[in-house]
Scaffold this active site. Structure first.
Site, mmCIF file in Angstrom:
data_model
loop_
_atom_site.group_PDB
_atom_site.id
_atom_site.type_symbol
_atom_site.label_atom_id
_atom_site.label_comp_id
_atom_site.label_asym_id
_atom_site.label_seq_id
_atom_site.Cartn_x
_atom_site.Cartn_y
_atom_site.Cartn_z
ATOM 1 N N GLN A 197 0.824 -1.200 0.000
ATOM 2 C CA GLN A 197 0.000 0.000 0.000
ATOM 3 C C GLN A 197 0.864 1.258 0.000
ATOM 4 O OE1 GLN A 197 -3.350 -0.731 2.378
ATOM 5 N NE2 GLN A 197 -4.134 1.351 2.327
ATOM 6 N N SER B 41 3.908 -6.494 2.718
ATOM 7 C CA SER B 41 2.575 -6.476 3.320
ATOM 8 C C SER B 41 1.559 -7.108 2.364
ATOM 9 C CB SER B 41 2.192 -5.049 3.727
ATOM 10 O OG SER B 41 1.026 -5.034 4.526
ATOM 11 N N LEU B 42 0.597 -6.338 1.838
ATOM 12 C CA LEU B 42 -0.396 -6.937 0.930
ATOM 13 C C LEU B 42 0.269 -7.575 -0.285
ATOM 14 C CD1 LEU B 42 -1.348 -5.417 -2.011
ATOM 15 C CD2 LEU B 42 -1.701 -3.577 -0.378
ATOM 16 N N HIS C 109 0.024 -3.434 11.217
ATOM 17 C CA HIS C 109 1.166 -4.245 11.645
ATOM 18 C C HIS C 109 1.589 -3.957 13.090
ATOM 19 C CE1 HIS C 109 1.543 -6.004 7.720
ATOM 20 N NE2 HIS C 109 1.544 -4.800 7.178
ATOM 21 N N GLN D 27 0.926 -12.061 9.881
ATOM 22 C CA GLN D 27 1.384 -10.844 9.214
ATOM 23 C C GLN D 27 0.535 -9.628 9.557
ATOM 24 O OE1 GLN D 27 -0.168 -9.489 5.737
ATOM 25 N NE2 GLN D 27 1.614 -9.885 4.451
#
Length: 319
Positions: free
Chosen positions: A10, A94-95, A203, A252
């Site tokens: 992101q 991340s994503l 996170h 995660q």
């Protein structure tokens, strides 16, 4: 050259991303159509013609960035690239892990789109707007940033969320604690310490409700062993089985993105080139700051696809 393919997270989104690829490659267009079908809405219209603020909403940005990444990958595959043959590892920020898992054949595209929509909504709703924050600390290493976060907590949550590169660590938690962290970081020698324009504290432990929701969603989705190992965010180590992938995707949500260590691990395991596949060049910049010896390449436009394929053809021993 031994390559790894990495996928952005992101913040890399922009209006129009992937459109030129979709117009140039039917396989790339099919990615956007499949994501629209999976979500039951024309997300591609938002991506290509929408309002930037709407695209930046977490529920939209996450599946949109995955779509842009997979569109670029399908264009590369249309020109002859094969992930199982041409990559030693995949990884994502991340994503971006979801994009990496689709690339490695562990997740179906439609399932990834729905999971990321759920993930975005769950992360957004986990903490009331205004109660959480994230801040980038520049010029401090990870240990120093961790010490800042611990000093700033004062009974609240403030944790190192993203270890991006040797001089960039992001902290996340309660807004008051994160604001204290920016002040303490400056007192301890940070070059800059600034709040980030995000809508939730990703996170960190405050995301526990989102992790619970993702555990339920992931339990209902088929996951296969990846064709090439994934370097997982939360362990910075190779993952080769579906069961481990499912467990680590849940971890995660609240765990740190150990990107610096992930790149260092790939380099130790023989990777000499890293291709960032999808929107932007943020990961390429991080990789160069982590290890200047690694050859980096961003692939997100038809021109960059052509250049990447040309580089493969110029080195037939790598294919």
């Amino acid at each position: 050259m031994t390559r790894a393919f990495v996928f952005p997270g992101q913040g890399a989104q922009s209006i129009g991303m992937g459109r030129d690829l979709a117009l140039a490659y039917p396989a790339a267009m099919q990615v956007f159509e499949a994501v629209d079908d999976a979500l039951g809405e024309a997300l591609s219209t938002t991506i290509w013609q929408g309002d930037a603020d709407e695209l930046t909403l977490t529920r939209n940005a996450q599946p949109a960035l995955m779509a842009a990444s997979l569109a670029a990958l399908r264009a590369l595959e249309a020109e002859g690239l094969d992930v199982a043959r041409d990559a030693a590892f995949v990884a994502g920020h991340s994503l971006g892990e979801y994009s990496a898992l689709v690339a490695a054949g562990a997740l179906a595209l439609g399932d990834a789109a729905r999971l990321l929509r759920t993930r975005g909504e769950a992360m957004q709703s986990a903490v009331p707007v205004g109660e959480g924050a994230m801040a980038a600390l520049l010029g401090l290493d990870f240990e120093a940033a961790q010490a800042v976060a611990e000093a700033a907590a004062e009974g609240q949550v403030c944790e190192a969320a993203n270890d991006n590169d040797p001089g960039q660590v992001v902290v996340s938690g309660h807004k008051d604690a994160v604001e204290r962290a920016t002040r303490i970081a400056k007192e301890r020698g940070a070059k800059r310490a600034m709040l980030l324009p995000v809508s939730a504290p990703f996170h960190c432990r405050l995301m526990a409700p989102a992790a619970d929701r993702m555990a339920e969603a992931l339990a209902e989705v088929a996951i296969a062993d990846p064709a090439v190992p994934l370097i997982a965010n939360v362990t910075a180590a190779p993952v080769r089985t579906a069961d481990d992938i499912r467990r680590l995707l849940v971890a995660q949500v609240t765990g740190s993105v150990r990107w610096r260590e992930s790149v260092e691990r790939m380099a130790r395991d023989g990777v000499t080139g890293i291709w960032e596949i999808g929107a932007g060049k943020a990961l390429s910049g991080m990789v160069r700051r982590i290890d200047k010896t690694l050859d980096t390449r961003a692939v997100g436009t038809p021109e960059q696809v052509a250049e990447a394929i040309q580089s493969l053809q110029e080195r037939p021993e790598d294919v």
